[in-house]
Design a protein around this motif. Structure first.
Motif, PDB file in Angstrom:
ATOM      1  N   LYS A  44     -17.865  -4.242   5.844  1.00 54.10           N
ATOM      2  CA  LYS A  44     -16.644  -4.012   5.068  1.00 54.10           C
ATOM      3  C   LYS A  44     -16.175  -5.278   4.361  1.00 54.10           C
ATOM      4  O   LYS A  44     -15.301  -5.219   3.502  1.00 54.10           O
ATOM      5  CB  LYS A  44     -15.538  -3.484   5.985  1.00 54.10           C
ATOM      6  CG  LYS A  44     -15.881  -2.166   6.629  1.00 54.10           C
ATOM      7  CD  LYS A  44     -14.861  -1.797   7.679  1.00 54.10           C
ATOM      8  CE  LYS A  44     -15.317  -0.553   8.426  1.00 54.10           C
ATOM      9  NZ  LYS A  44     -14.646  -0.387   9.679  1.00 54.10           N
ATOM     10  N   LEU A  45     -16.725  -6.416   4.736  1.00 57.77           N
ATOM     11  CA  LEU A  45     -16.307  -7.713   4.199  1.00 57.77           C
ATOM     12  C   LEU A  45     -17.351  -8.278   3.227  1.00 57.77           C
ATOM     13  O   LEU A  45     -17.459  -9.475   3.060  1.00 57.77           O
ATOM     14  CB  LEU A  45     -16.066  -8.698   5.338  1.00 57.77           C
ATOM     15  CG  LEU A  45     -15.023  -8.267   6.355  1.00 57.77           C
ATOM     16  CD1 LEU A  45     -15.035  -9.192   7.556  1.00 57.77           C
ATOM     17  CD2 LEU A  45     -13.656  -8.210   5.714  1.00 57.77           C
ATOM     18  N   ARG A  46     -18.073  -7.413   2.538  1.00 61.86           N
ATOM     19  CA  ARG A  46     -19.186  -7.871   1.705  1.00 61.86           C
ATOM     20  C   ARG A  46     -18.768  -8.535   0.408  1.00 61.86           C
ATOM     21  O   ARG A  46     -19.557  -9.210  -0.227  1.00 61.86           O
ATOM     22  CB  ARG A  46     -20.146  -6.719   1.434  1.00 61.86           C
ATOM     23  CG  ARG A  46     -19.555  -5.586   0.632  1.00 61.86           C
ATOM     24  CD  ARG A  46     -20.508  -4.392   0.576  1.00 61.86           C
ATOM     25  NE  ARG A  46     -19.873  -3.260  -0.047  1.00 61.86           N
ATOM     26  CZ  ARG A  46     -19.097  -2.375   0.565  1.00 61.86           C
ATOM     27  NH1 ARG A  46     -18.871  -2.497   1.849  1.00 61.86           N
ATOM     28  NH2 ARG A  46     -18.553  -1.383  -0.086  1.00 61.86           N
ATOM     29  N   SER A  47     -17.516  -8.375  -0.029  1.00 60.79           N
ATOM     30  CA  SER A  47     -17.089  -8.983  -1.288  1.00 60.79           C
ATOM     31  C   SER A  47     -15.676  -9.527  -1.161  1.00 60.79           C
ATOM     32  O   SER A  47     -14.759  -8.781  -0.843  1.00 60.79           O
ATOM     33  CB  SER A  47     -17.121  -7.946  -2.421  1.00 60.79           C
ATOM     34  OG  SER A  47     -16.564  -8.495  -3.588  1.00 60.79           O
ATOM     35  N   ILE A  48     -15.506 -10.819  -1.424  1.00 61.18           N
ATOM     36  CA  ILE A  48     -14.157 -11.385  -1.384  1.00 61.18           C
ATOM     37  C   ILE A  48     -13.471 -11.304  -2.741  1.00 61.18           C
ATOM     38  O   ILE A  48     -12.262 -11.397  -2.841  1.00 61.18           O
ATOM     39  CB  ILE A  48     -14.157 -12.852  -0.908  1.00 61.18           C
ATOM     40  CG1 ILE A  48     -14.949 -13.732  -1.850  1.00 61.18           C
ATOM     41  CG2 ILE A  48     -14.631 -12.957   0.517  1.00 61.18           C
ATOM     42  CD1 ILE A  48     -14.754 -15.204  -1.624  1.00 61.18           C
ATOM     43  N   THR A  49     -14.245 -11.123  -3.814  1.00 63.47           N
ATOM     44  CA  THR A  49     -13.644 -11.086  -5.147  1.00 63.47           C
ATOM     45  C   THR A  49     -13.091  -9.711  -5.492  1.00 63.47           C
ATOM     46  O   THR A  49     -12.158  -9.598  -6.263  1.00 63.47           O
ATOM     47  CB  THR A  49     -14.654 -11.514  -6.226  1.00 63.47           C
ATOM     48  OG1 THR A  49     -15.776 -10.635  -6.176  1.00 63.47           O
ATOM     49  CG2 THR A  49     -15.100 -12.951  -6.003  1.00 63.47           C
ATOM     50  N   GLU A  55      -7.695  -1.891  -1.066  1.00 67.97           N
ATOM     51  CA  GLU A  55      -7.184  -1.839  -2.443  1.00 67.97           C
ATOM     52  C   GLU A  55      -7.591  -3.083  -3.244  1.00 67.97           C
ATOM     53  O   GLU A  55      -7.383  -4.201  -2.794  1.00 67.97           O
ATOM     54  CB  GLU A  55      -5.653  -1.749  -2.376  1.00 67.97           C
ATOM     55  CG  GLU A  55      -4.972  -1.604  -3.690  1.00 67.97           C
ATOM     56  CD  GLU A  55      -3.455  -1.502  -3.555  1.00 67.97           C
ATOM     57  OE1 GLU A  55      -2.814  -1.171  -4.563  1.00 67.97           O
ATOM     58  OE2 GLU A  55      -2.912  -1.765  -2.455  1.00 67.97           O
ATOM     59  N   PRO A  56      -8.172  -2.898  -4.424  1.00 65.99           N
ATOM     60  CA  PRO A  56      -8.566  -4.047  -5.253  1.00 65.99           C
ATOM     61  C   PRO A  56      -7.363  -4.896  -5.665  1.00 65.99           C
ATOM     62  O   PRO A  56      -6.266  -4.381  -5.903  1.00 65.99           O
ATOM     63  CB  PRO A  56      -9.212  -3.396  -6.479  1.00 65.99           C
ATOM     64  CG  PRO A  56      -9.638  -2.043  -6.007  1.00 65.99           C
ATOM     65  CD  PRO A  56      -8.602  -1.626  -4.992  1.00 65.99           C
ATOM     66  N   TYR A  57      -7.587  -6.205  -5.758  1.00 63.53           N
ATOM     67  CA  TYR A  57      -6.516  -7.139  -6.106  1.00 63.53           C
ATOM     68  C   TYR A  57      -5.820  -6.774  -7.416  1.00 63.53           C
ATOM     69  O   TYR A  57      -4.598  -6.862  -7.525  1.00 63.53           O
ATOM     70  CB  TYR A  57      -7.056  -8.571  -6.216  1.00 63.53           C
ATOM     71  CG  TYR A  57      -7.494  -9.169  -4.918  1.00 63.53           C
ATOM     72  CD1 TYR A  57      -6.591  -9.380  -3.879  1.00 63.53           C
ATOM     73  CD2 TYR A  57      -8.820  -9.545  -4.723  1.00 63.53           C
ATOM     74  CE1 TYR A  57      -7.004  -9.940  -2.686  1.00 63.53           C
ATOM     75  CE2 TYR A  57      -9.232 -10.117  -3.526  1.00 63.53           C
ATOM     76  CZ  TYR A  57      -8.323 -10.310  -2.516  1.00 63.53           C
ATOM     77  OH  TYR A  57      -8.720 -10.862  -1.337  1.00 63.53           O
ATOM     78  N   LEU A  58      -6.591  -6.389  -8.422  1.00 62.37           N
ATOM     79  CA  LEU A  58      -5.990  -6.085  -9.720  1.00 62.37           C
ATOM     80  C   LEU A  58      -5.045  -4.891  -9.620  1.00 62.37           C
ATOM     81  O   LEU A  58      -3.984  -4.877 -10.250  1.00 62.37           O
ATOM     82  CB  LEU A  58      -7.067  -5.840 -10.773  1.00 62.37           C
ATOM     83  CG  LEU A  58      -6.589  -5.806 -12.217  1.00 62.37           C
ATOM     84  CD1 LEU A  58      -5.826  -7.086 -12.592  1.00 62.37           C
ATOM     85  CD2 LEU A  58      -7.761  -5.581 -13.164  1.00 62.37           C
ATOM     86  N   GLU A  59      -5.385  -3.901  -8.814  1.00 59.67           N
ATOM     87  CA  GLU A  59      -4.482  -2.762  -8.607  1.00 59.67           C
ATOM     88  C   GLU A  59      -3.200  -3.205  -7.905  1.00 59.67           C
ATOM     89  O   GLU A  59      -2.106  -2.741  -8.234  1.00 59.67           O
ATOM     90  CB  GLU A  59      -5.179  -1.662  -7.809  1.00 59.67           C
ATOM     91  CG  GLU A  59      -6.245  -0.937  -8.610  1.00 59.67           C
ATOM     92  CD  GLU A  59      -6.936   0.159  -7.817  1.00 59.67           C
ATOM     93  OE1 GLU A  59      -6.366   0.652  -6.805  1.00 59.67           O
ATOM     94  OE2 GLU A  59      -8.059   0.518  -8.197  1.00 59.67           O
TER      95      GLU A  59
END
Length: 155
Positions: A44-49, A55-59
């Motif tokens: 579940k931690l495969r992407s920090i970006t 929830e995605p950061y941009l959202e």
């Protein structure tokens, strides 16, 4: 509620001002027991970006920014107070400051009872200020040794 009561105002609830949705909600995140250290959590931690765990950061930035602008509009030439969680506050602040949204949570600069002030001039973001007025008050003893309490409070 305490801020509103002190100024004779009503509390207005905005469904956009919530913690970020994620798969770790409700799981332990203390120094002694942390769900992130469990091997079953690692996929579940495969992407920090782009958070693969929620929830995605941009959202987060967009929903919080919409709430901020609505609150500022309702306040007119006055001030608005929005109470939220650490990640949404940091995300909207980073977004407005032109910083990348992904970051190291240990370096967020948004502790319990801290205040982040966003300033707008003619509807345009002009900067922010961060203070910890209660930073001198020790953390509540949650059963862990004091050194661990301090480390977790600053995380």
């Amino acid at each position: 509620a305490p801020v509103a009561a002190a100024h004779g105002l009503d509390v207005v609830t905005d469904d956009r001002v919530i913690e970020a949705d994620n798969v770790f909600e409700g799981l332990p995140m203390t120094v002694r027991k942390n769900a992130l250290y469990a091997p079953k959590s690692w996929p579940k931690l495969r992407s920090i970006t782009r958070p693969s765990w929620g929830e995605p950061y941009l959202e987060i930035a967009h929903r919080m920014l919409a709430a901020v602008y609505d609150a500022a509009d309702q306040a007119g030439s006055g001030e608005a107070v929005i109470v939220s969680h650490q990640l949404p506050i940091v995300t909207v602040r980073r977004y407005l400051s032109g910083q990348r949204l992904w970051h190291n949570p240990a370096n967020r600069g948004c502790n319990v009872a801290s205040l982040t002030t966003l300033t707008f001039e003619d509807g345009i973001f002009a900067g922010y200020r961060y203070v910890e007025p209660a930073g001198h008050i020790p953390a509540v003893n949650n059963g862990e040794p004091p050194a661990q309490q301090h480390q977790e409070a600053g995380a």
